[in-house]
Structures are given as C-alpha cells and as structure tokens.
Scaffold this motif. Structure first.
Motif, PDB file in Angstrom:
ATOM      1  N   THR A 245      51.432  44.781  27.847  1.00  0.00           N
ATOM      2  CA  THR A 245      50.909  45.045  29.156  1.00  0.00           C
ATOM      3  C   THR A 245      49.330  44.612  29.182  1.00  0.00           C
ATOM      4  O   THR A 245      48.668  44.273  30.365  1.00  0.00           O
ATOM      5  CB  THR A 245      50.742  46.670  29.252  1.00  0.00           C
ATOM      6  N   THR A 246      48.608  44.886  28.146  1.00  0.00           N
ATOM      7  CA  THR A 246      47.371  44.295  28.081  1.00  0.00           C
ATOM      8  C   THR A 246      47.253  42.768  28.453  1.00  0.00           C
ATOM      9  O   THR A 246      46.413  42.307  28.978  1.00  0.00           O
ATOM     10  CB  THR A 246      46.566  44.705  26.758  1.00  0.00           C
ATOM     11  N   GLN A 247      48.071  41.995  27.719  1.00  0.00           N
ATOM     12  CA  GLN A 247      48.194  40.593  27.590  1.00  0.00           C
ATOM     13  C   GLN A 247      48.578  40.419  29.110  1.00  0.00           C
ATOM     14  O   GLN A 247      47.817  39.275  29.690  1.00  0.00           O
ATOM     15  CB  GLN A 247      48.994  40.129  26.620  1.00  0.00           C
ATOM     16  N   LEU A 248      49.439  41.062  29.730  1.00  0.00           N
ATOM     17  CA  LEU A 248      49.880  40.725  31.086  1.00  0.00           C
ATOM     18  C   LEU A 248      48.790  40.859  32.078  1.00  0.00           C
ATOM     19  O   LEU A 248      48.461  40.245  33.038  1.00  0.00           O
ATOM     20  CB  LEU A 248      50.821  41.681  31.439  1.00  0.00           C
ATOM     21  N   ALA A 249      47.785  41.926  31.823  1.00  0.00           N
ATOM     22  CA  ALA A 249      46.565  41.990  32.471  1.00  0.00           C
ATOM     23  C   ALA A 249      45.771  41.039  32.403  1.00  0.00           C
ATOM     24  O   ALA A 249      45.201  40.514  33.556  1.00  0.00           O
ATOM     25  CB  ALA A 249      45.926  43.422  32.194  1.00  0.00           C
ATOM     26  N   ASP A 250      45.628  40.633  31.289  1.00  0.00           N
ATOM     27  CA  ASP A 250      44.797  39.459  31.033  1.00  0.00           C
ATOM     28  C   ASP A 250      45.146  37.942  31.668  1.00  0.00           C
ATOM     29  O   ASP A 250      44.598  37.257  32.365  1.00  0.00           O
ATOM     30  CB  ASP A 250      44.319  39.349  29.630  1.00  0.00           C
ATOM     31  N   ALA A 251      46.422  37.998  31.645  1.00  0.00           N
ATOM     32  CA  ALA A 251      47.296  36.763  32.002  1.00  0.00           C
ATOM     33  C   ALA A 251      47.104  36.844  33.623  1.00  0.00           C
ATOM     34  O   ALA A 251      46.906  35.938  34.398  1.00  0.00           O
ATOM     35  CB  ALA A 251      48.563  36.698  31.800  1.00  0.00           C
ATOM     36  N   THR A 253      44.644  38.039  35.393  1.00  0.00           N
ATOM     37  CA  THR A 253      43.309  37.726  35.725  1.00  0.00           C
ATOM     38  C   THR A 253      43.294  36.283  35.660  1.00  0.00           C
ATOM     39  O   THR A 253      42.721  35.564  36.534  1.00  0.00           O
ATOM     40  CB  THR A 253      42.253  38.477  34.922  1.00  0.00           C
ATOM     41  N   ARG A 254      43.763  35.835  34.417  1.00  0.00           N
ATOM     42  CA  ARG A 254      43.569  34.078  34.353  1.00  0.00           C
ATOM     43  C   ARG A 254      44.552  33.379  35.468  1.00  0.00           C
ATOM     44  O   ARG A 254      44.128  32.520  35.917  1.00  0.00           O
ATOM     45  CB  ARG A 254      44.254  33.783  33.205  1.00  0.00           C
ATOM     46  N   LEU A 255      45.669  34.018  35.878  1.00  0.00           N
ATOM     47  CA  LEU A 255      46.364  33.608  36.936  1.00  0.00           C
ATOM     48  C   LEU A 255      45.694  33.442  38.262  1.00  0.00           C
ATOM     49  O   LEU A 255      45.754  32.641  38.950  1.00  0.00           O
ATOM     50  CB  LEU A 255      47.736  34.516  36.995  1.00  0.00           C
ATOM     51  N   LEU A 258      43.399  30.672  38.161  1.00  0.00           N
ATOM     52  CA  LEU A 258      44.073  29.294  38.272  1.00  0.00           C
ATOM     53  C   LEU A 258      44.617  29.193  39.639  1.00  0.00           C
ATOM     54  O   LEU A 258      44.564  28.142  40.261  1.00  0.00           O
ATOM     55  CB  LEU A 258      45.047  29.371  37.323  1.00  0.00           C
ATOM     56  N   GLU A 259      44.892  30.390  40.411  1.00  0.00           N
ATOM     57  CA  GLU A 259      45.446  30.270  41.744  1.00  0.00           C
ATOM     58  C   GLU A 259      44.139  29.682  42.646  1.00  0.00           C
ATOM     59  O   GLU A 259      44.368  28.722  43.372  1.00  0.00           O
ATOM     60  CB  GLU A 259      45.658  31.608  42.252  1.00  0.00           C
ATOM     61  N   GLY A 260      42.873  30.402  42.353  1.00  0.00           N
ATOM     62  CA  GLY A 260      41.891  29.790  43.173  1.00  0.00           C
ATOM     63  C   GLY A 260      41.520  28.253  42.898  1.00  0.00           C
ATOM     64  O   GLY A 260      41.002  27.629  43.513  1.00  0.00           O
ATOM     65  N   LEU A 261      41.506  27.990  41.564  1.00  0.00           N
ATOM     66  CA  LEU A 261      41.340  26.882  40.900  1.00  0.00           C
ATOM     67  C   LEU A 261      42.365  25.578  41.833  1.00  0.00           C
ATOM     68  O   LEU A 261      42.075  24.587  42.394  1.00  0.00           O
ATOM     69  CB  LEU A 261      41.350  26.427  39.626  1.00  0.00           C
TER      70      LEU A 261
END
Length: 356
Positions: A245-251, A253-255, A258-261
């Motif tokens: 769940t923690t990794q999913l939250a981090d992912a 955020t990164r996603l 990446l969407e903005g990029l």
C-alpha cells in the motif's frame, strides 16, 4: 350257405314238456302231439300261465339245452305258452252245468280268445311297426355311427397331431429341463463366485475403513497444520499488504508526475509535428523550384546549342562577335525564392530545430 340251427323246435318242445312234468304240470292231451318213445310222461293237470312261467324260463331252458339264441328261445316259449294255456282252458270241465250253458260258455270263451287273438295280431302289427321304426332308428343310428366314425377319424388325426405336438413339447420340455439344470449349475457356480466376491468385498471394505481412519487422522493433523500455516501467511500477507500500500502510494505520486511529464512531452511533440509539416511544405516548394530551374537550365542549354551550331557553320565565312544570351527567370522560380526564408533569419532556425 345258411348255418344250421343249433336247437330245433322239437327239442325245445320236448324240453319244455319235460320241465313242466318235473314241476307237476301236464299238457292237455288234445293239443299235445303224440309222445315219442324218448319223451317223458306228463300228468293230466291243466297248464296255466302262472304255472308255465314259474316252471319254465329262457335262462332255465337254455341251461337245460346247453345252447341256443335267447331271442329264438323266447319266441318259442311264447308260442308254446299260448298253445298250452289255450288248450288247457279249452279242456276245463264244467261240472253241474247243462250242455247248452256249457256250449255258450265255450262260445263266450272262444270269443274272448278271438279278441285276445285280435289283440295279439294288433300287438304283432304294432311290433312290426316298432320293428320298422327300430330299423329306421337303426339306419339313423348307422348313419350317425358313420358320421361319428368319421368324426372319430378326424379326432384320431387331431389326436395324432396332438400326440406329435405333445412329443415335440416333451422334447422341448426335456431340453428346457436340461437347460434349467445347466442354468442351475451355472447359478450355483455364480453364487459361489458371488459369495467369494462378497467375502473379498468385505475384506476390502474393512481394509478401506481402516485406511480411511488413518487418512482421516492424517487429514486432521494436516488440517491443523494448514490452519497454522494459513494464520502465519495471513499475518505475512497483511504486512506485505501494508508495504505494498505504501509502495502503491509512492507509485501513484510518481505516476502523477509522469503524467504531467507526458502531457508536456505530448505538447512538445505536437509542436514538433507542426514544424515538421511546415518544413515538409517548404521542401516541396523548394523541390518544385529546383525542378523548374532544371527545366529552365535544359531549355537554356538547348538554346545555347543552336547558336553554337550556327556559329560553327558561319565561322568559316565570317567571324561574328561573341555575346551571351540573356538569362530568363521564370515567375515560379522568383516566387519560390521570395517565399524561401533567409538563411540568417530567426524563424528558419526555429523551424529547422524540430526536424533536425
């Protein structure tokens, strides 16, 4: 050739008179025939119907003679009875009566005897009619007997057929009995095999029950162990879930980053595509200009080739002055040159950068 009678009428008459003499009765001398030396003596007592029937019968007469037809003896006895009884009644003495009265009584007796004789004649006619009816009945009986004989023949044929069928049925029954015995033997063998199979099945069932109990015991142990391992895995899965769940939250955020990029890169890509389309249009225009210039150059070379040929021919005669032909610039070439950007301009640099 007719067969001679076994017993004659004289023998029957002599035997009857002897039987009457032995019984104490006598035939009247008026109607009796003169006795022969061999005939026995008879008493002088008159013969009545009751005494005659008591002393003589067909069975006794046949036993005395030792042979004879019962019907013939019966007819002979009836004739002798009528003769002897009538003669005995005619010789009855009537003591104390006048002769005229006695004659009248004899006449009355003769009339009564005549009536009796008429009755006898009527009875004979009736007997003849009865005999004719008996003959007719016998003929009918013969016809019926013949029909019954034919029916009997048919019944015998049917009985023969039934006997043949019965023989076949008996053979079939015998065959069926033998088959039943064979089937009984087979059934006994199958019953023995069934008993053996039942014993084997019972042993297998006992073994299966024992093995099932062992398997159930092992299953209970494995079930407890599985529950324990499942509990441990549940705790480990909960911890792993929290970590994921923690990794999913981090992912996530990164996603988002990446969407903005990606959006920014898509915008830049769209801008580059527009610049590329504009450069392609300019390249097409330049290609058109180059083609027109090439055609113009070819035309110019052709024009230059013609004066050179004329100049070569006339060079022998006279030497004309050399001069260059004027350059002809087409309107399309001029428009392409005017529309082309300058090399040092800023817009051309910005357009060439995306394509490069």
């Amino acid at each position: 050739m007719a067969r001679p009678a076994a017993v004659t009428a004289d023998q029957i008459r002599a035997t009857v008179l002897a039987m009457l003499a032995e019984a104490g009765d006598a035939a009247p001398t008026a109607s009796a025939s003169p006795p022969s030396p061999a005939s026995p003596a008879v008493p002088a007592a008159p013969v009545t119907r009751e005494r005659f029937r008591r002393a003589v019968s067909v069975r006794r007469l046949r036993a005395r003679l030792g042979a004879g037809d019962p019907a013939l003896l019966s007819r002979a006895l009836n004739d002798l009875e009528a003769e002897l009884v009538q003669a005995g009644m005619a010789d009855i003495a009537l003591p104390g009566l006048p002769v005229a009265i006695a004659e009248q009584m004899r006449a009355l007796w003769a009339a009564a005897v005549g009536v009796q004789l008429d009755d006898v004649v009527r009875l004979q006619q009736h007997a003849r009619q009865a005999a004719a009816e008996a003959d007719t009945a016998r003929h009918d009986a013969d016809v019926r007997s013949e029909m019954l004989r034919l029916e009997l023949g048919e019944l015998r044929e049917r009985l023969t057929a039934r006997d043949a069928e019965l023989i076949e049925l008996r053979a079939s029954s015998r065959h069926a009995t033998e088959r039943a015995q064979t089937l009984s033997a087979d059934a006994a063998a199958l019953q023995a095999r069934l008993d053996t199979a039942r014993d084997t099945l019972e042993a297998l069932r006992h073994t299966h029950t024992k093995e099932l109990a062992d398997v159930r015991t092992r299953y209970d142990g494995l079930s407890k162990r599985l529950l324990q391992e499942t509990e441990h895995q549940r705790h480990a899965l909960a911890a792993e879930r929290e970590r994921l769940t923690t990794q999913l939250a981090d992912a996530q955020t990164r996603l988002t980053a990446l969407e903005g990029l990606r959006e920014r890169l898509l915008d830049e890509l769209a801008t580059g595509r527009d610049a590329h389309r504009q450069a392609a249009a300019e390249a097409a225009a330049l290609a058109t200009v180059v083609a027109e210039q090439r055609h113009a150059l070819q035309a110019l070379q052709a024009l230059q080739a013609l004066p050179a040929a004329h100049a070569t021919q006339s060079a022998v005669q006279k030497q004309p002055a050399r001069h260059k032909p004027p350059r002809h610039v087409s309107s399309g070439h001029a428009a392409a040159v005017a529309a082309a950007p300058r090399p040092g301009s800023r817009s051309s640099r910005s357009r060439k950068d995306p394509s490069s």
